[in-house]
Design a protein around this motif. Structure first.
Motif, mmCIF file in Angstrom:
data_model
loop_
_atom_site.group_PDB
_atom_site.id
_atom_site.type_symbol
_atom_site.label_atom_id
_atom_site.label_comp_id
_atom_site.label_asym_id
_atom_site.label_seq_id
_atom_site.Cartn_x
_atom_site.Cartn_y
_atom_site.Cartn_z
ATOM 1 N N ARG A 201 -29.042 0.262 63.412
ATOM 2 C CA ARG A 201 -28.125 1.183 62.739
ATOM 3 C C ARG A 201 -27.094 0.464 61.873
ATOM 4 N N MET A 202 -27.284 -0.855 61.707
ATOM 5 C CA MET A 202 -26.443 -1.634 60.805
ATOM 6 C C MET A 202 -27.206 -1.919 59.511
ATOM 7 N N GLN A 203 -26.474 -2.249 58.462
ATOM 8 C CA GLN A 203 -27.086 -2.576 57.175
ATOM 9 C C GLN A 203 -27.591 -4.017 57.195
ATOM 10 N N GLU A 204 -28.907 -4.189 57.009
ATOM 11 C CA GLU A 204 -29.465 -5.546 57.028
ATOM 12 C C GLU A 204 -29.108 -6.269 55.735
ATOM 13 N N CYS A 205 -28.758 -7.548 55.861
ATOM 14 C CA CYS A 205 -28.413 -8.397 54.710
ATOM 15 C C CYS A 205 -29.143 -9.727 54.865
ATOM 16 N N TYR A 206 -29.014 -10.563 53.865
ATOM 17 C CA TYR A 206 -29.563 -11.916 53.979
ATOM 18 C C TYR A 206 -28.650 -12.891 53.253
ATOM 19 N N GLN A 207 -28.660 -14.115 53.737
ATOM 20 C CA GLN A 207 -27.861 -15.186 53.136
ATOM 21 C C GLN A 207 -28.788 -16.308 52.688
ATOM 22 N N VAL A 208 -28.619 -16.738 51.449
ATOM 23 C CA VAL A 208 -29.410 -17.846 50.903
ATOM 24 C C VAL A 208 -28.461 -18.998 50.615
ATOM 25 N N VAL A 209 -28.761 -20.163 51.192
ATOM 26 C CA VAL A 209 -27.950 -21.359 50.969
ATOM 27 C C VAL A 209 -28.819 -22.384 50.244
ATOM 28 N N LEU A 210 -28.510 -22.611 48.955
ATOM 29 C CA LEU A 210 -29.209 -23.623 48.165
ATOM 30 C C LEU A 210 -28.422 -24.919 48.200
ATOM 31 N N PRO A 211 -29.094 -26.071 48.216
ATOM 32 C CA PRO A 211 -28.393 -27.361 48.283
ATOM 33 C C PRO A 211 -27.353 -27.506 47.188
ATOM 34 N N GLY A 212 -26.117 -27.831 47.584
ATOM 35 C CA GLY A 212 -25.045 -28.062 46.628
ATOM 36 C C GLY A 212 -24.443 -26.812 46.032
ATOM 37 N N GLN A 213 -24.792 -25.628 46.561
ATOM 38 C CA GLN A 213 -24.251 -24.384 46.026
ATOM 39 C C GLN A 213 -23.620 -23.560 47.135
ATOM 40 N N ALA A 214 -22.728 -22.658 46.737
ATOM 41 C CA ALA A 214 -22.088 -21.774 47.705
ATOM 42 C C ALA A 214 -23.106 -20.769 48.233
ATOM 43 N N PRO A 215 -22.985 -20.329 49.493
ATOM 44 C CA PRO A 215 -23.921 -19.355 50.049
ATOM 45 C C PRO A 215 -23.917 -18.054 49.243
ATOM 46 N N ILE A 216 -25.092 -17.449 49.119
ATOM 47 C CA ILE A 216 -25.254 -16.172 48.426
ATOM 48 C C ILE A 216 -25.642 -15.122 49.452
ATOM 49 N N ILE A 217 -24.840 -14.056 49.565
ATOM 50 C CA ILE A 217 -25.108 -12.989 50.530
ATOM 51 C C ILE A 217 -25.391 -11.705 49.762
ATOM 52 N N LYS A 218 -26.518 -11.054 50.078
ATOM 53 C CA LYS A 218 -26.891 -9.803 49.440
ATOM 54 C C LYS A 218 -27.398 -8.819 50.485
ATOM 55 N N LYS A 219 -27.232 -7.538 50.193
ATOM 56 C CA LYS A 219 -27.697 -6.500 51.106
ATOM 57 C C LYS A 219 -29.191 -6.258 50.915
ATOM 58 N N GLY A 220 -29.818 -5.726 51.980
ATOM 59 C CA GLY A 220 -31.240 -5.416 51.918
ATOM 60 C C GLY A 220 -32.107 -6.582 52.354
ATOM 61 N N HIS A 221 -33.409 -6.443 52.138
ATOM 62 C CA HIS A 221 -34.367 -7.490 52.487
ATOM 63 C C HIS A 221 -34.512 -8.446 51.315
ATOM 64 N N ILE A 222 -34.738 -9.710 51.586
ATOM 65 C CA ILE A 222 -34.949 -10.676 50.532
ATOM 66 C C ILE A 222 -36.307 -10.425 49.893
ATOM 67 N N ASP A 223 -36.344 -10.475 48.565
ATOM 68 C CA ASP A 223 -37.603 -10.265 47.854
ATOM 69 C C ASP A 223 -38.496 -11.491 48.022
ATOM 70 N N PRO A 224 -39.724 -11.313 48.485
ATOM 71 C CA PRO A 224 -40.629 -12.465 48.598
ATOM 72 C C PRO A 224 -41.119 -12.896 47.221
ATOM 73 N N ILE A 225 -41.582 -14.135 47.123
ATOM 74 C CA ILE A 225 -42.233 -14.579 45.893
ATOM 75 C C ILE A 225 -43.540 -13.819 45.777
ATOM 76 N N ASP A 226 -43.681 -13.058 44.701
ATOM 77 C CA ASP A 226 -44.843 -12.182 44.535
ATOM 78 C C ASP A 226 -45.864 -12.849 43.617
ATOM 79 N N VAL A 227 -47.067 -13.068 44.146
ATOM 80 C CA VAL A 227 -48.164 -13.665 43.372
ATOM 81 C C VAL A 227 -49.241 -12.599 43.216
#
Length: 589
Positions: free
Chosen positions: A472-498
């Motif tokens: 019942r909570m809003q799912e989010c995700y955090q992406v931490v790239l080397p040397g960059q500040a963490p990025i937090i966004k709501k929803g599911h992370i988009d997969p690499i689509d091939v």
């Protein structure tokens, strides 16, 4: 018009009927072009794209792109050539000449004012208000700007050459130019400048003879140092221009003996930087490489600290002559004119004994290592750290009030578990008979149960309690790239689509999306795949997406894409979808 970034609305291949109409429109708008020249610009059997875009002020513009280079843009039903077309046909439009320093103002978004116009011996071009025209520099016939005449030539003369002359729409180095291959203007010597030594290509030792020659060619009017710089000066900053002027003065003050020694030293430095650039900078996947790009991005960066690479002070005087010597005398490279007036390095002999035996100087080797560490070199890719988080929703907010958390607070699953556990202990809801169960109080009932469960459920297991809370909570995700500040966004992370789609009759292409989410540069991925599978690749904007592009590569390359993403970039398989579309063994790709 294109000083600021524009927004691409669509990018599609042109239809056959539209291609014929475009040819007719070009012939009508530019009658000086022969039918053969129009066919060269708009070939029948090569892919031509129509790009619809919005400029930063909201103007709707249609762009016609061939081989990734914009050829024409259409604004309010008027066709305008880009600088890429004018470099092939410099006489296509009437031209106004100006000084190189003025061009810097035009690139910054200014219009061409009449005091900055250099009137040639033949006078002003015969234009009416609104006529298409181009702008060149005094030392080069290659246009660097496109626009419309603000007033007629008669009004320009009557106004005493004051006021606005050309309303500039597009320039070299603006965002429309950057939409192409970013090549520089070719060197097209101005007829009036042939005897003026404008490019510094024929340096006389006797200063007196040089002054007399300039006076003869210019009618006693001395050219400024800025006018004596080539079109390469367009990409220099004002500080670099001042340094160049100082260098030219030092060169003029040298006596003949010192000048000869100086040229020999510069030749040695040129060869050192050339071999250094080939051995440590240039990759096979970059070929063909523009000679101007090779000099600016590779050779200059290989120059030892405390020294300045200046080809005009060498015995070669011109980059083309130097590269010709490297091709004919040393057999190191092969240079070819792929576009009229623009040379590129198309081949490098990596097995050449001179290149293989060359050792990078110690002082530049240390600098190269530092540059590589700073990311300007080939920095190894590190996969991002991806974490699932949860945001407090309005429904479960009462459970988190004791922890001073409100709606929108971002938590990790373990933190949610600890807060809920503390709430149960504080309110003494743990079942006395069986500690695996939690008694449902009014707050838990409102937060976690459905209306149909109000009368049926009195207890919940701990696991059920936690799963219902997270659900019942809003799912989010955090992406931490080397040397960059963490990025937090709501929803599911988009997969690499091939995915694999059909183009035309039984032709397939592989599309790759969402690479940017994982810190991957689509251009680097496209180049790597192109070299790996020996198939053409292209970047296409994703409709409706502002900052994302997709990689399109010819054929079904799903297996190779999967190998690249999983093995080289180490992206977890759960973040990649479409790998099941790889061709089965024994089947034709």
């Amino acid at each position: 018009m294109f000083v600021k970034p524009f927004r691409v609305k669509s990018n599609t291949a042109i239809k056959g009927s539209d291609r014929r109409k475009l040819k007719a429109d070009i012939s009508a708008a530019f009658p000086s072009l022969l039918a053969e020249e129009v066919s060269e610009l708009i070939p029948n059997k090569e892919e031509l794209n129509v790009v619809k875009l919005y400029a930063h002020k909201g103007d709707a513009v249609t762009l016609y792109v061939l081989h990734k280079n914009p050829l024409f843009f259409e604004l309010e039903k008027q066709l305008y050539p880009t600088v890429y077309v004018l470099w092939r046909y410099p006489a296509l439009l009437p031209t106004f000449r100006t000084w190189p320093l003025v061009v810097q103002k035009l690139i910054g978004g200014a219009d061409l004012m009449l005091p900055g116009v250099v009137v040639s011996s033949s006078g002003l071009p015969d234009v009416k208000q609104g006529d298409l025209c181009a702008v060149t520099v005094v030392s080069n016939r290659a246009p660097v700007a496109v626009g419309t005449a603000a007033v007629s030539c008669a009004e320009m003369r009557n106004a005493g050459m004051k006021g606005k002359g050309v309303s500039v729409l597009h320039t070299y180095m603006d965002n429309l130019w950057a939409f192409g291959d970013k090549s520089g203007p070719p060197s097209l010597l101005d007829a009036e400048s042939e005897g003026q030594d404008v490019n510094g290509e024929e340096c006389e030792i006797d200063e007196k003879e040089r002054v007399e020659e300039k006076q003869q060619n210019s009618g006693g009017e001395m050219m400024t140092d800025q006018a004596c710089s080539g079109v390469e000066e367009l990409s220099l900053t004002q500080r670099e221009e001042e340094e160049e002027e100082e260098g030219e003065k030092e060169w003029e003050g040298c006596n003949p003996g010192n000048m000869l020694d100086f040229a020999e030293n510069m030749d040695t430095l040129l060869l050192q930087c050339f071999l250094h650039a080939l051995k440590s900078k240039v990759k096979k996947s970059e070929l063909p490489l523009l000679t101007s790009t090779f000099l600016r991005n590779h050779m200059v960066s290989c120059c030892p600290s405390g020294k300045k690479l200046d080809i005009k002070k060498s015995s070669y005087k011109k980059l083309s002559k130097f590269l010709k010597a490297m091709q004919q005398q040393h057999n190191l490279v092969r240079v070819k004119e792929l576009t009229k007036g623009v040379e590129s390095i198309v081949e490098v002999d990596w097995k050449n004994p001179e290149l293989r035996s060359f050792s990078i100087p110690a002082e530049t080797a240390v600098e190269a290592a530092l540059v590589k560490d700073e990311g300007e070199g080939e920095t190894p890719y590190c996969p991002p750290e991806i974490t699932t988080l949860y945001s407090v929703s309005a429904r479960v907010e009462p459970l988190f009030l004791d922890a001073n958390l409100r709606k929108g607070a971002i938590l990790q699953p373990s933190e949610v578990r600890n807060i809920v556990t503390e709430y149960v202990k504080k309110t003494e809801l743990m079942n006395e008979n069986n500690k695996n169960f939690v008694t449902i109080n009014p707050t838990l009932c409102d937060c976690l149960l459905e209306k149909s469960e109000y009368q049926e459920i009195d207890y919940l297991k701990w696991d059920d309690l936690f799963s219902r809370t997270l659900g019942r909570m809003q799912e989010c995700y955090q992406v931490v790239l080397p040397g960059q500040a963490p990025i937090i966004k709501k929803g599911h992370i988009d997969p690499i689509d091939v995915s694999v789609v059909s183009r035309g009759s039984n032709k397939k292409v592989t599309l790759i999306k969402n690479l940017e989410v994982y810190g991957l540069d689509p251009e680097v991925v496209a180049t790597t795949l192109q070299y790996k599978v020996q198939a053409s690749s292209v970047l296409q904007p994703i409709p409706g997406s502002k900052d994302k592009v997709l990689v399109q590569i010819q054929g079904n390359q799903v297996y190779q894409v999967g190998t690249l993403l999983l093995d080289q970039y180490q992206i977890p398989r759960k973040y990649i979808q479409g790998l099941d579309k790889a061709p089965k063994a024994g089947k034709k790709k």
